[in-house]
Design a protein around this motif. Structure first.
Motif, short mmCIF file in Angstrom:
data_model
loop_
_atom_site.label_atom_id
_atom_site.label_comp_id
_atom_site.label_asym_id
_atom_site.label_seq_id
_atom_site.Cartn_x
_atom_site.Cartn_y
_atom_site.Cartn_z
N LEU A 2 24.71 13.15 -40.45
CA LEU A 2 23.82 14.27 -40.19
C LEU A 2 23.76 15.14 -41.45
O LEU A 2 24.79 15.59 -41.94
N ILE A 3 22.56 15.35 -41.96
CA ILE A 3 22.33 16.23 -43.11
C ILE A 3 21.74 17.52 -42.57
O ILE A 3 20.61 17.55 -42.06
N THR A 33 20.27 11.43 -39.86
CA THR A 33 19.58 12.50 -39.14
C THR A 33 19.42 13.71 -40.04
O THR A 33 20.39 14.19 -40.63
N LEU A 34 18.20 14.20 -40.14
CA LEU A 34 17.88 15.34 -41.01
C LEU A 34 17.58 16.56 -40.15
O LEU A 34 16.68 16.51 -39.29
N VAL A 35 18.31 17.64 -40.38
CA VAL A 35 18.14 18.86 -39.61
C VAL A 35 17.73 19.99 -40.55
O VAL A 35 18.39 20.24 -41.56
N GLN A 95 26.91 29.47 -32.61
CA GLN A 95 25.88 28.67 -31.97
C GLN A 95 25.64 27.35 -32.72
O GLN A 95 25.60 26.27 -32.11
N GLU A 96 25.50 27.44 -34.04
CA GLU A 96 25.19 26.23 -34.80
C GLU A 96 26.40 25.32 -34.96
O GLU A 96 26.26 24.09 -34.94
N VAL A 97 27.60 25.89 -35.09
CA VAL A 97 28.81 25.06 -35.13
C VAL A 97 28.94 24.27 -33.84
O VAL A 97 29.24 23.06 -33.86
N ALA A 98 28.69 24.91 -32.71
CA ALA A 98 28.77 24.22 -31.43
C ALA A 98 27.73 23.11 -31.34
O ALA A 98 28.02 21.99 -30.90
N TRP A 99 26.49 23.42 -31.77
CA TRP A 99 25.42 22.40 -31.67
C TRP A 99 25.72 21.20 -32.57
O TRP A 99 25.58 20.05 -32.14
N ILE A 100 26.13 21.48 -33.79
CA ILE A 100 26.42 20.38 -34.72
C ILE A 100 27.61 19.56 -34.22
O ILE A 100 27.58 18.32 -34.27
N SER A 101 28.65 20.22 -33.75
CA SER A 101 29.82 19.50 -33.25
C SER A 101 29.46 18.58 -32.09
O SER A 101 30.01 17.48 -31.96
N THR A 105 28.91 13.34 -35.08
CA THR A 105 28.64 12.47 -36.22
C THR A 105 29.08 13.19 -37.49
O THR A 105 29.12 14.43 -37.51
N PRO A 106 29.45 12.47 -38.53
CA PRO A 106 29.79 13.13 -39.80
C PRO A 106 28.62 13.98 -40.29
O PRO A 106 27.45 13.65 -40.07
N VAL A 107 28.94 15.08 -40.99
CA VAL A 107 27.89 16.01 -41.40
C VAL A 107 28.11 16.45 -42.84
O VAL A 107 29.25 16.57 -43.31
N LEU A 108 27.01 16.66 -43.55
CA LEU A 108 26.99 17.28 -44.87
C LEU A 108 26.03 18.44 -44.80
O LEU A 108 24.93 18.32 -44.24
N VAL A 109 26.42 19.60 -45.36
CA VAL A 109 25.59 20.80 -45.35
C VAL A 109 24.95 20.99 -46.72
O VAL A 109 25.61 20.84 -47.75
#
Length: 364
Positions: A2-3, A33-35, A95-101, A105-109
């Protein structure tokens, strides 16, 4: 993978360059996945990210610089908005930490370029890539002591990260990070609807693209009639009365809602507008002559104007010249002092993000 891209809500240019980069990243890694996380106008986001599978998260991460119009800054209003944002950020981060978690999936910000992206990445234990040509520390420093705390806060955040993708026309950005310098960051033009393309080519009038960013400038419509041997291309204004007025002017053509200014650049000779990163990159990539109005009170503008002199054919206008219609469209352009820049920044950035994701995220 997830990016998650935190995009400044300050203006359209940050979203435009991320759209260019993410289109290249999607081509390299189509299963990622692009967010997109920003409060930039949704219609604009849907236009620039069209045909790209992105998830839109409406979150305001920064204030930037509030403006009276496309050329004027408002420091006092900016200070109040910064404090209001500071009060709201803890809930937004939760809010966003909960949604991303919950995506599991692995994530890069990626930060472009809200300082709080550093806190989001740390909460997620995710790598962070900055991409931009300035930070808000660069913008706030010249504004005096009232902004000192915000400058320190931004600098501390910007020094946390895996990489800085430094765009052209950049300010100091002294963040002590590993850097990669990019060339022009611009997307490719899309093909035009056949009928609209024919309209742009129906006579020998030179086409002039007019753009002053998301705020616009409110030029007096009658000014366009001072140049009857030129055709002016403009985004459709939201004000219905202004839109109706412009539509009655013979040498003004309003862009269809599904056409970006970038898409008509191959049909234009010159661009009339303000100093702006993405408009400069796109116009320089298309080799347009740039007629640019001087802008005060925003530190990026001086660096952009220096880049203009070095790398584009141009004419520089005073604001009073703009507002009186003295645009110099019949005058020769000043040549660049250093020659043109390459326009491969989007793919350079996408490859760098992919390397960080593979080397860092996939080892976690």
């Amino acid at each position: 993978m997830l990016i998650y891209v935190c995009i400044s809500s300050h203006g359209f240019g940050h979203a435009a360059r991320q759209a260019a980069m993410l289109r290249e990243l999607h081509a390299l890694c189509p299963d990622w996945t692009l967010v997109i996380s920003t409060m930039v106008d949704r219609c604009f986001l849907e236009l620039v990210f069209r045909d790209l599978p992105v998830v839109l998260r409406p979150v305001q991460w920064d204030v930037g610089m509030l403006q009276a119009d496309a050329l004027g800054a408002d420091p006092a209003a900016t200070l109040k908005a910064l404090q209001d944002l500071e009060d709201a950020l803890p809930q937004r981060l939760d809010q966003e930490v909960a949604w991303i978690s919950n995506q599991e999936t692995p994530v890069l910000v990626i930060g472009d370029i809200p300082p709080v992206a550093a806190e989001l990445a740390e909460r997620l234990q995710a790598p962070l890539v900055w991409m931009g040509n300035f930070g808000w520390d660069d913008i706030y420093t010249p504004l005096g002591s009232a902004f000192e705390g915000w400058v320190r806060r931004a600098q501390e955040c910007y020094q946390r990260g895996s990489l800085l993708l430094r765009c052209p026309f950049s300010l100091a950005m002294n963040w002590h990070l590993r850097e990669i310098s990019l060339t022009l960051v611009a997307a490719e033009p899309r093909s035009l609807p056949a009928a609209f393309e024919a309209e742009l080519q129906k006579d020998s009038f030179p086409n002039v693209l007019v753009g002053f960013g998301g705020l616009g400038l409110g030029l007096e419509p009658s000014l366009f009639t001072r140049w009857p041997d030129h055709r002016f291309l403009l985004n459709r204004p939201r004000n219905p009365d202004l839109r109706k007025h412009l539509a009655l002017i013979n040498n003004v053509t309003l862009l269809p809602d599904d056409v970006r200014p970038l898409d008509v650049m191959p049909y234009c000779r010159r661009h009339l507008g303000k100093p702006g990163f993405s408009s400069f990159c796109e116009a320089m990539a298309a080799d347009l002559g740039l007629h640019v109005v001087e802008r005060q009170g925003f530190a990026e503008a001086e660096t952009l104007m220096e880049g203009l002199r070095q790398h584009a054919s141009h004419r520089i206008l005073r604001r009073e010249e703009l507002e009186s219609g003295c645009w110099g469209l019949d005058q020769p352009l000043q040549p660049p002092t250093h020659g043109r820049l390459a326009s491969t920044g989007a793919i350079e950035a996408a490859k760098a993000v992919k390397r960080v994701a593979i080397d860092t995220v996939q080892r976690i």
